[in-house]
Design a protein around this motif. Structure first.
Motif, PDB file in Angstrom:
ATOM      1  N   ILE A 354       0.344  -0.942   0.604  1.00 43.49           N
ATOM      2  CA  ILE A 354      -0.089   0.052   0.096  1.00 43.49           C
ATOM      3  C   ILE A 354       0.756   1.089   0.453  1.00 43.49           C
ATOM      4  CG2 ILE A 354      -1.631   1.295   1.477  1.00 43.49           C
ATOM      5  CD1 ILE A 354      -3.001  -0.938   0.051  1.00 43.49           C
ATOM      6  N   SER A 355       1.750   1.485   0.875  1.00 49.26           N
ATOM      7  CA  SER A 355       2.856   2.244   0.708  1.00 49.26           C
ATOM      8  C   SER A 355       4.310   2.144   2.061  1.00 49.26           C
ATOM      9  CB  SER A 355       1.873   3.400   1.577  1.00 49.26           C
ATOM     10  OG  SER A 355       2.841   3.877   2.685  1.00 49.26           O
ATOM     11  N   ARG A 356       5.343   1.363   0.832  1.00 50.91           N
ATOM     12  CA  ARG A 356       6.673   1.574   1.033  1.00 50.91           C
ATOM     13  C   ARG A 356       7.170   2.614   2.057  1.00 50.91           C
ATOM     14  NH1 ARG A 356      11.310   1.110  -1.564  1.00 50.91           N
ATOM     15  NH2 ARG A 356      10.085   2.189  -3.188  1.00 50.91           N
ATOM     16  N   LYS A 357       6.642   3.684   1.921  1.00 53.44           N
ATOM     17  CA  LYS A 357       7.223   4.447   2.731  1.00 53.44           C
ATOM     18  C   LYS A 357       6.794   5.314   3.650  1.00 53.44           C
ATOM     19  CE  LYS A 357      10.456   6.313  -0.495  1.00 53.44           C
ATOM     20  NZ  LYS A 357      10.419   6.535  -1.869  1.00 53.44           N
ATOM     21  N   SER A 358       6.053   4.360   4.456  1.00 55.70           N
ATOM     22  CA  SER A 358       4.963   4.656   4.896  1.00 55.70           C
ATOM     23  C   SER A 358       5.361   3.903   6.717  1.00 55.70           C
ATOM     24  CB  SER A 358       3.596   3.430   5.336  1.00 55.70           C
ATOM     25  OG  SER A 358       3.959   2.635   5.034  1.00 55.70           O
ATOM     26  N   ASP A 359       4.994   5.055   8.354  1.00 54.19           N
ATOM     27  CA  ASP A 359       5.631   4.547   9.502  1.00 54.19           C
ATOM     28  C   ASP A 359       5.694   3.066   9.798  1.00 54.19           C
ATOM     29  OD1 ASP A 359       3.220   4.622   9.330  1.00 54.19           O
ATOM     30  OD2 ASP A 359       3.206   6.176  10.696  1.00 54.19           O
ATOM     31  N   VAL A 360       4.833   2.337   9.125  1.00 51.83           N
ATOM     32  CA  VAL A 360       4.696   1.435  10.001  1.00 51.83           C
ATOM     33  C   VAL A 360       5.506   0.494   8.926  1.00 51.83           C
ATOM     34  CG1 VAL A 360       2.801  -0.465  10.010  1.00 51.83           C
ATOM     35  CG2 VAL A 360       2.103   1.451  10.857  1.00 51.83           C
ATOM     36  N   ALA A 361       5.377   0.015   7.553  1.00 51.27           N
ATOM     37  CA  ALA A 361       5.924  -0.786   6.228  1.00 51.27           C
ATOM     38  C   ALA A 361       7.514  -0.420   6.902  1.00 51.27           C
ATOM     39  CB  ALA A 361       5.918   0.250   5.377  1.00 51.27           C
ATOM     40  N   LYS A 362       7.958   0.842   7.548  1.00 49.52           N
ATOM     41  CA  LYS A 362       9.688   1.015   8.025  1.00 49.52           C
ATOM     42  C   LYS A 362       9.856   0.183   8.860  1.00 49.52           C
ATOM     43  CE  LYS A 362      10.593   5.810   5.427  1.00 49.52           C
ATOM     44  NZ  LYS A 362      10.244   6.886   5.577  1.00 49.52           N
ATOM     45  N   VAL A 363       8.479   0.449   9.929  1.00 52.72           N
ATOM     46  CA  VAL A 363       9.460  -0.500  11.145  1.00 52.72           C
ATOM     47  C   VAL A 363       9.206  -1.997  11.156  1.00 52.72           C
ATOM     48  CG1 VAL A 363       7.906  -1.570  13.412  1.00 52.72           C
ATOM     49  CG2 VAL A 363       8.202   1.380  12.534  1.00 52.72           C
ATOM     50  N   TYR A 364       8.552  -2.211   9.942  1.00 52.75           N
ATOM     51  CA  TYR A 364       8.115  -3.716   9.779  1.00 52.75           C
ATOM     52  C   TYR A 364       9.402  -3.889   9.298  1.00 52.75           C
ATOM     53  CZ  TYR A 364       4.117  -5.041  11.193  1.00 52.75           C
ATOM     54  OH  TYR A 364       2.383  -5.429  12.617  1.00 52.75           O
ATOM     55  N   GLN A 365      10.240  -3.361   7.840  1.00 54.27           N
ATOM     56  CA  GLN A 365      11.555  -3.615   7.600  1.00 54.27           C
ATOM     57  C   GLN A 365      12.852  -3.461   7.860  1.00 54.27           C
ATOM     58  OE1 GLN A 365      12.163  -0.908   4.254  1.00 54.27           O
ATOM     59  NE2 GLN A 365      13.487  -1.391   3.959  1.00 54.27           N
ATOM     60  N   THR A 366      12.520  -2.477   9.781  1.00 52.20           N
ATOM     61  CA  THR A 366      13.868  -2.354   9.988  1.00 52.20           C
ATOM     62  C   THR A 366      13.370  -3.904  11.121  1.00 52.20           C
ATOM     63  OG1 THR A 366      12.937  -0.157  10.662  1.00 52.20           O
ATOM     64  CG2 THR A 366      14.397  -1.448  12.075  1.00 52.20           C
ATOM     65  N   LEU A 367      12.671  -3.855  11.875  1.00 47.16           N
ATOM     66  CA  LEU A 367      13.055  -5.506  12.137  1.00 47.16           C
ATOM     67  C   LEU A 367      12.875  -6.729  11.183  1.00 47.16           C
ATOM     68  CD1 LEU A 367      11.776  -6.815  14.278  1.00 47.16           C
ATOM     69  CD2 LEU A 367       9.508  -7.292  13.612  1.00 47.16           C
ATOM     70  N   ALA A 368      13.297  -6.973  10.441  1.00 45.20           N
ATOM     71  CA  ALA A 368      13.009  -7.319   9.676  1.00 45.20           C
ATOM     72  C   ALA A 368      14.874  -8.525   8.958  1.00 45.20           C
ATOM     73  CB  ALA A 368      12.344  -7.923   8.268  1.00 45.20           C
ATOM     74  N   GLU A 369      15.141  -6.641   8.816  1.00 46.22           N
ATOM     75  CA  GLU A 369      16.574  -6.403   8.795  1.00 46.22           C
ATOM     76  C   GLU A 369      17.041  -6.708   9.905  1.00 46.22           C
ATOM     77  OE1 GLU A 369      16.014  -2.848   5.375  1.00 46.22           O
ATOM     78  OE2 GLU A 369      16.701  -2.740   7.318  1.00 46.22           O
ATOM     79  N   SER A 370      16.960  -6.812  11.319  1.00 46.50           N
ATOM     80  CA  SER A 370      17.572  -6.514  12.245  1.00 46.50           C
ATOM     81  C   SER A 370      17.382  -8.983  12.517  1.00 46.50           C
ATOM     82  CB  SER A 370      17.408  -6.215  13.579  1.00 46.50           C
ATOM     83  OG  SER A 370      15.801  -6.982  13.508  1.00 46.50           O
ATOM     84  N   VAL A 371      16.462  -9.400  11.461  1.00 46.67           N
ATOM     85  CA  VAL A 371      16.636 -10.635  12.357  1.00 46.67           C
ATOM     86  C   VAL A 371      17.514 -11.589  11.181  1.00 46.67           C
ATOM     87  CG1 VAL A 371      14.573 -11.038  13.626  1.00 46.67           C
ATOM     88  CG2 VAL A 371      14.139 -11.037  11.449  1.00 46.67           C
ATOM     89  N   VAL A 372      17.344 -10.873   9.843  1.00 43.92           N
ATOM     90  CA  VAL A 372      18.264 -11.391   8.735  1.00 43.92           C
ATOM     91  C   VAL A 372      19.232 -11.408   8.960  1.00 43.92           C
ATOM     92  CG1 VAL A 372      18.481 -11.798   6.707  1.00 43.92           C
ATOM     93  CG2 VAL A 372      15.928 -11.404   6.835  1.00 43.92           C
ATOM     94  N   GLU A 373      20.156 -12.582   8.740  1.00 40.33           N
ATOM     95  CA  GLU A 373      22.171 -12.840   8.541  1.00 40.33           C
ATOM     96  C   GLU A 373      22.151 -13.817   7.831  1.00 40.33           C
ATOM     97  OE1 GLU A 373      21.586 -15.896  11.603  1.00 40.33           O
ATOM     98  OE2 GLU A 373      20.271 -15.287  10.202  1.00 40.33           O
ATOM     99  N   SER A 374      23.439 -13.589   7.474  1.00 38.60           N
ATOM    100  CA  SER A 374      23.534 -14.940   6.885  1.00 38.60           C
ATOM    101  C   SER A 374      23.755 -16.432   7.073  1.00 38.60           C
ATOM    102  CB  SER A 374      24.880 -14.773   6.396  1.00 38.60           C
ATOM    103  OG  SER A 374      26.116 -14.529   7.581  1.00 38.60           O
ATOM    104  N   ALA A 375      22.068 -16.271   7.020  1.00 37.87           N
ATOM    105  CA  ALA A 375      21.480 -17.726   7.033  1.00 37.87           C
ATOM    106  C   ALA A 375      22.693 -19.273   6.914  1.00 37.87           C
ATOM    107  CB  ALA A 375      19.889 -18.056   7.171  1.00 37.87           C
ATOM    108  N   VAL A 376      22.389 -20.219   7.314  1.00 35.60           N
ATOM    109  CA  VAL A 376      23.428 -21.374   6.869  1.00 35.60           C
ATOM    110  C   VAL A 376      22.283 -21.681   5.473  1.00 35.60           C
ATOM    111  CG1 VAL A 376      24.652 -23.521   7.247  1.00 35.60           C
ATOM    112  CG2 VAL A 376      24.154 -21.987   8.490  1.00 35.60           C
ATOM    113  N   GLU A 377      22.118 -21.703   4.295  1.00 34.77           N
ATOM    114  CA  GLU A 377      21.391 -22.716   3.155  1.00 34.77           C
ATOM    115  C   GLU A 377      20.790 -23.857   3.946  1.00 34.77           C
ATOM    116  OE1 GLU A 377      21.381 -21.977  -0.959  1.00 34.77           O
ATOM    117  OE2 GLU A 377      21.062 -19.795  -0.185  1.00 34.77           O
ATOM    118  N   ARG A 378      19.939 -24.140   4.269  1.00 37.10           N
ATOM    119  CA  ARG A 378      18.819 -25.504   4.330  1.00 37.10           C
ATOM    120  C   ARG A 378      19.060 -26.660   2.716  1.00 37.10           C
ATOM    121  NH1 ARG A 378      19.225 -24.022   8.287  1.00 37.10           N
ATOM    122  NH2 ARG A 378      19.229 -21.918   6.538  1.00 37.10           N
ATOM    123  N   PRO A 379      19.339 -27.719   3.205  1.00 40.94           N
ATOM    124  CA  PRO A 379      19.418 -28.615   1.436  1.00 40.94           C
ATOM    125  C   PRO A 379      17.931 -28.350   0.887  1.00 40.94           C
ATOM    126  CG  PRO A 379      19.464 -30.494   4.006  1.00 40.94           C
ATOM    127  CD  PRO A 379      19.231 -28.730   4.861  1.00 40.94           C
ATOM    128  N   GLY A 380      16.764 -28.271   1.570  1.00 41.09           N
ATOM    129  CA  GLY A 380      16.019 -27.043   0.846  1.00 41.09           C
ATOM    130  C   GLY A 380      15.148 -28.798  -0.559  1.00 41.09           C
TER     131      GLY A 380
END
Ligand SMILES: Nc1ncnc2c1ncn2[C@@H]1O[C@H](COP(=O)(O)OP(=O)(O)OP(=O)(O)O)[C@@H](O)[C@H]1O
Ligand SMILES: [Mg+2]
Length: 389
Positions: A354-380
């Motif tokens: 709806i709005s990538r630049k909205s206050d709410v979208a930014k909070v979710y983006q910051t949270l996501a960035e804080s948990v995403v790291e170079s995770a080991v690839e799963r066999p998949g």
């Protein structure tokens, strides 16, 4: 998920013929063990040794074998069961002592224990390195924004980790709304999957989940009461555990669903997000839930994150007051933006669409960035193909 089959090697150092034959027969018929004939083998998983005429020297040899790690587990047997044999046998490191004549049930019981220990240590090792991360989301009350949080968190993780596999699981039996929030049509759900409990492999899960345009795989909750569906005890916990083998991130909308399964899942979670609004009844619920979750024993201190949703700076209850009542910090606030949140829900879209630049979208983006790291690839398995598509 296929159960890994492993065969443990067994060597018999037994002089008495009847005892040797009796043990050989038991082991030959026991799946999971194989008799090793090669006396020069570097290592043996289980050694069954008969104490003969010179116990003192034999015990010395046994200690040396165990110390050098040439023998995994040691069982002893002897025609004598006096304390001068039994005590040094146990001190030398024997796991079991079989009196003679051999009791097959006793031997099978001892081998069974070894097999279980071995399977547990194997799966523990796998878990260390490469299992996907679980994030549980639960609500302090109904209607506080738990599903909004789970859906936007999952899609934001996918947006900042495009080549990772993200799953979103809706635990809200009969009242699950994740497919509606994401405008997905589906007739699958975890209850259907539970009917094929023995088949929790990548191919089956992939066919049973529905994919959102963001890339997130969704596992919906059953929306109808099915009297025929009898899920095995602990099914949801097993399902999430299986998913960890293929997915990098698993976000769970737990709603207000608390049972043994959910507490086990919380315990395995990287973080448990408890969504609340800053109203007094809700804050009191947060305090109660926090106590229950910590007293369940599985969730380590600091893993429970309290989220103040629909946050207004000028609210009657301040952040500081809320923290004081709860007895711990509020980790994050999400601004109140009702128009945006409603537009998202009513259009089956996430807030960033709806709005990538909205206050709410930014909070979710910051949270996501804080948990995403170079995770080991799963066999998949079959999912691998979808990583970069
Ligand atoms: N940041 C926000 N600002 C304003 N309104 C919000 C925000 N986040 C969620 N909402 C609104 O809160 C309401 C409840 O949201 P949601 O359905 O996600 O809550 P829930 O806790 O999952 O509810 P339920 O108990 O019914 O499962 C919705 O109308 C949603 O639009
Ligand atoms: Mg909900």
């Amino acid at each position: 998920m296929s159960i890994q089959t492993k065969t443990l090697s067994v060597q018999l150092a037994i002089k008495t013929r009847e005892v040797r034959e009796s043990l050989s027969k038991i082991i030959r018929n026991y799946e999971g063990f194989s008799l090793q004939k090669d006396q020069d083998a570097v290592r043996v998983d289980v050694l069954v040794l008969e104490i003969g005429s010179d116990p003192a020297t034999e015990f010395e040899t046994i200690r040396a074998l165990l110390k050098e790690n040439v023998v995994g587990s040691l069982f002893l047997t002897s025609s004598r069961t006096t304390t001068d044999i039994l005590l040094p046998a146990l001190r030398a490191g024997a796991k079991e002592f079989f009196p003679q004549p051999i009791d097959p049930d006793e031997v099978k019981g001892a081998f069974h224990k070894i097999l279980i220990e071995s399977l547990q240590s194997t799966s523990g090792g796998e878990e260390q390195a490469s299992l996907g991360k679980i994030f549980s989301v639960l609500g302090a009350k109904g209607g506080v924004g738990t599903t909004t949080f789970a859906v936007n968190f999952a899609t934001s993780i996918q947006a900042c980790a495009k080549d990772k596999l993200v799953a979103l699981v809706d635990m809200n039996r009969l009242v699950g709304e994740v497919p509606l929030f994401l405008d997905l049509e589906t007739d699958t759900n975890w209850e259907e999957i539970g009917k094929n409990f023995s088949r929790l492999d990548a191919a089956y899960l992939q066919s049973a989940m529905v994919r959102h345009s963001s890339g997130v795989y969704v596992m919906p909750a059953p929306s109808k009461f099915d009297a025929e569906a009898h899920l095995p005890t602990g099914f949801l916990f097993q399902l999430v555990k299986s998913m960890r083998q293929f997915f990098d991130y698993i976000i769970i909308d737990s709603g207000m669903y608390f049972d043994d399964n959910s507490f086990k899942i919380f315990a395995e979670s990287e973080a448990v997000y408890l969504v609340s609004i800053l109203s007094l009844p809700c804050i009191i619920n947060v305090r109660r839930l926090q106590e229950s979750i910590y007293s369940s024993g599985g969730v380590a201190n600091g893993k429970l994150r309290i989220i103040a949703n629909r946050f207004e700076k000028k609210a009657q209850v301040s952040l500081a007051e809320a923290s004081k009542i709860i007895g711990s910090e509020i980790s994050m606030t999400i601004p109140n933006n009702y128009r945006l949140a409603m537009r998202a829900i009513n259009n089956g879209k996430v807030v960033a669409e709806i709005s990538r630049k909205s206050d709410v979208a930014k909070v979710y983006q910051t949270l996501a960035e804080s948990v995403v790291e170079s995770a080991v690839e799963r066999p998949g398995g079959i999912f691998n193909w979808f990583r970069k598509n």
